[in-house]
Design a protein around this motif. Structure first.
Motif, short mmCIF file in Angstrom:
data_model
loop_
_atom_site.label_atom_id
_atom_site.label_comp_id
_atom_site.label_asym_id
_atom_site.label_seq_id
_atom_site.Cartn_x
_atom_site.Cartn_y
_atom_site.Cartn_z
N UNK A 237 0.95 -1.39 0.26
CA UNK A 237 -0.03 0.05 0.11
C UNK A 237 0.98 1.18 0.10
N UNK A 238 0.61 2.12 -0.95
CA UNK A 238 1.53 3.46 -0.98
C UNK A 238 0.38 4.71 -0.98
N UNK A 239 0.93 5.65 -0.17
CA UNK A 239 0.01 6.84 0.06
C UNK A 239 0.88 8.03 -0.20
N UNK A 240 0.35 8.77 -1.18
CA UNK A 240 1.14 10.06 -1.60
C UNK A 240 0.12 11.38 -1.43
N UNK A 241 0.73 12.14 -1.07
CA UNK A 241 0.04 13.59 -0.69
C UNK A 241 1.09 14.95 -1.20
N UNK A 242 0.43 15.88 -1.48
CA UNK A 242 1.32 17.12 -1.58
C UNK A 242 2.00 17.62 -0.21
N UNK A 243 1.34 17.14 1.11
CA UNK A 243 1.78 17.91 2.15
C UNK A 243 2.19 16.69 3.21
N UNK A 244 2.29 15.30 2.93
CA UNK A 244 2.97 14.38 3.62
C UNK A 244 4.15 13.73 3.01
N UNK A 245 4.94 13.13 3.77
CA UNK A 245 5.81 12.26 3.53
C UNK A 245 5.10 11.11 2.98
N UNK A 246 5.93 10.56 1.62
CA UNK A 246 5.63 9.53 1.10
C UNK A 246 5.42 8.06 1.98
N UNK A 247 4.45 7.56 1.90
CA UNK A 247 4.10 6.12 2.87
C UNK A 247 3.89 5.20 2.37
N UNK A 248 4.65 3.75 2.71
CA UNK A 248 4.54 2.68 2.18
C UNK A 248 4.57 1.48 3.26
N UNK A 249 3.60 0.44 3.07
CA UNK A 249 3.62 -0.38 4.12
C UNK A 249 3.03 -1.74 3.33
N UNK A 250 3.43 -2.94 3.89
CA UNK A 250 2.87 -4.32 3.23
C UNK A 250 1.64 -4.73 3.94
N UNK A 251 0.38 -5.16 3.41
CA UNK A 251 -0.57 -5.64 4.18
C UNK A 251 -1.07 -6.82 3.59
N UNK A 252 -1.86 -7.51 4.51
CA UNK A 252 -2.48 -8.98 3.85
C UNK A 252 -3.98 -8.59 3.67
N UNK A 253 -4.39 -9.02 2.58
CA UNK A 253 -5.86 -8.84 2.17
C UNK A 253 -6.60 -10.39 2.26
N UNK A 254 -7.68 -10.51 3.25
CA UNK A 254 -8.26 -11.94 3.18
C UNK A 254 -9.37 -12.13 2.52
N UNK A 255 -9.74 -13.04 1.96
CA UNK A 255 -11.01 -13.38 1.16
C UNK A 255 -12.12 -13.24 1.93
N UNK A 256 -13.19 -12.76 1.60
CA UNK A 256 -14.48 -12.42 2.44
C UNK A 256 -14.53 -12.02 3.58
N UNK A 257 -13.41 -11.01 3.59
CA UNK A 257 -13.06 -10.45 4.91
C UNK A 257 -13.23 -8.83 4.65
N UNK A 258 -13.95 -8.09 5.59
CA UNK A 258 -13.94 -6.55 5.69
C UNK A 258 -12.59 -6.15 6.40
N UNK A 259 -11.96 -5.11 5.82
CA UNK A 259 -10.65 -4.66 6.46
C UNK A 259 -10.71 -3.17 6.69
N UNK A 260 -10.30 -2.62 7.82
CA UNK A 260 -9.99 -1.08 8.05
C UNK A 260 -8.76 -0.80 8.48
#
Length: 368
Positions: A237-260
């Motif tokens: 997962x990567x997050x970019x914004x004009x006002x924030x430091x670039x952000x990167x993190x590995x995440x796991x996404x599971x089937x039939x599962x809601x994630x927050x």
């Protein structure tokens, strides 16, 4: 047999001969000893809803770009699956993300469970050059094969019998081969002996030379190749914004599962503001020695300035605190109070200060 029959008879003879050779050839050349799963049609499942929140010090970060890249750990590749922008609440909502139900790519080899073979692989998971020792009572081929997890042949290696410890030994010098999971296998009369190699490119590791002791051991019984399906996928997962430091993190996404997911980002450094001006009366007389108090509206920041002999003041390192608007450049407001001597106190409407070394805000204060 007349002359018209000769061509037909000869054609039938050669056809039967060709078929016989083909059948003979089919009995002499065995089928491939491993089978490949179709890589073009993997089973694809999906997760539940994905909610991603981005904030800076508790303030929701809107208009931030978020990217979800599906990672393939075996082949060391990634693919962009989804990208979007956060709303005014700093949220990005996705109905679902694909969960690729990947198999390792190779069916289980037919292995003689009574062979009591052991496979020893040096530098397994720590280096690029691997010594391979197989202890077995079976007659074993003098040639081994290194394949990747999709079944592609990477290299053929030679095995030599060592009578001192009743084993066959081979060596794979794989420094130039990219990091990943590979399989070494050899053929016996009863089936296949194989070992899994966790390979690290361009790193010799330890005990990499032929003939040295191999410290990393594996029991064949625990190392058979089997189809392995997963119920989750790994994403970057990567997050970019004009006002924030670039952000990167590995995440796991599971089937039939809601994630927050909730991510706190670092704001880019906010440059100091620059201010200057003068204090005067009746727009003519400059007031030297006037004390000016600046008090920030949104924080406890404050500072004092004193005008010089001709009524001028300036400051090049005015702090601009973070606020929820996340403007670029950032802006803030200060109350201004002017004290002249012991008797005159003059309050000025709040003034706006803009961050940035190249911008100087001019605040000329005139007392009537």
């Amino acid at each position: 047999m007349n002359q018209n029959e000769k061509p037909t008879t000869l054609m039938l003879f050669y056809l039967l001969l060709f078929c016989s050779l083909a059948m003979l050839n089919g009995t002499m050349i065995p089928d491939e000893i491993y089978s490949i799963k179709s890589a073009s049609s993997p089973d694809t499942l999906y997760s539940g809803q994905i909610i991603t929140r981005a904030h800076i010090q508790g303030f929701p970060l809107q208009n931030a770009e978020i990217k979800f890249n599906l990672l393939d750990s075996i082949n060391q590749t990634s693919k962009l699956i989804h990208e979007g922008f956060t709303n005014h609440n700093g949220e990005l909502l996705i109905d679902s993300l694909p969960i690729v139900n990947n198999y390792v790519g190779i069916d289980a080899f037919l292995i003689d469970q009574n062979a009591k073979s052991q496979v020893y692989i040096s530098n397994n998971g720590t280096g690029s050059d691997h010594g391979i020792v197989i202890h077995t009572k079976l007659d074993i081929s003098k040639q081994g094969n290194i394949i990747d997890m999709n079944g592609k042949l990477i290299e053929k290696i030679k095995f030599i019998f060592n009578p001192l410890n009743n084993s066959v030994e081979g060596y794979w010098k794989g420094a130039s081969v990219k990091t990943g999971i590979y399989i070494c296998y050899v053929e016996t009369l009863s089936g296949i002996i194989s070992g899994k190699i966790s390979h690290v490119s361009n790193h010799l590791g330890t005990n990499s030379n032929k003939g040295q002791a191999f410290s990393s051991t594996q029991n064949l019984a625990n190392n058979q190749l089997k189809e392995a399906a997963t119920d989750h996928s790994k994403y970057k997962l990567e997050i970019y914004s004009a006002v924030a430091e670039p952000f990167e993190q590995a995440i796991y996404i599971y089937e039939h599962t809601n994630h927050e997911f909730n991510f706190s980002l670092e704001h880019l450094p906010i440059p100091y503001a620059r201010i200057e001006g003068y204090v005067s009366t009746n727009r003519v007389n400059r007031i030297g020695g006037a004390n000016i108090l600046f008090t920030n509206l949104t924080s406890n920041l404050s500072f004092e300035l004193t005008t010089d002999s001709i009524g001028n003041f300036y400051k090049v390192d005015v702090s601009v605190p973070l606020d929820g608007d996340f403007t670029m450049p950032e802006t803030t407001r200060y109350y201004v109070t002017v004290n002249i001597g012991d008797s005159i106190i003059f309050k000025v409407d709040p003034v706006t200060v803009i961050s940035g070394e190249l911008t100087t805000e001019v605040f000329n204060i005139n007392i009537l």
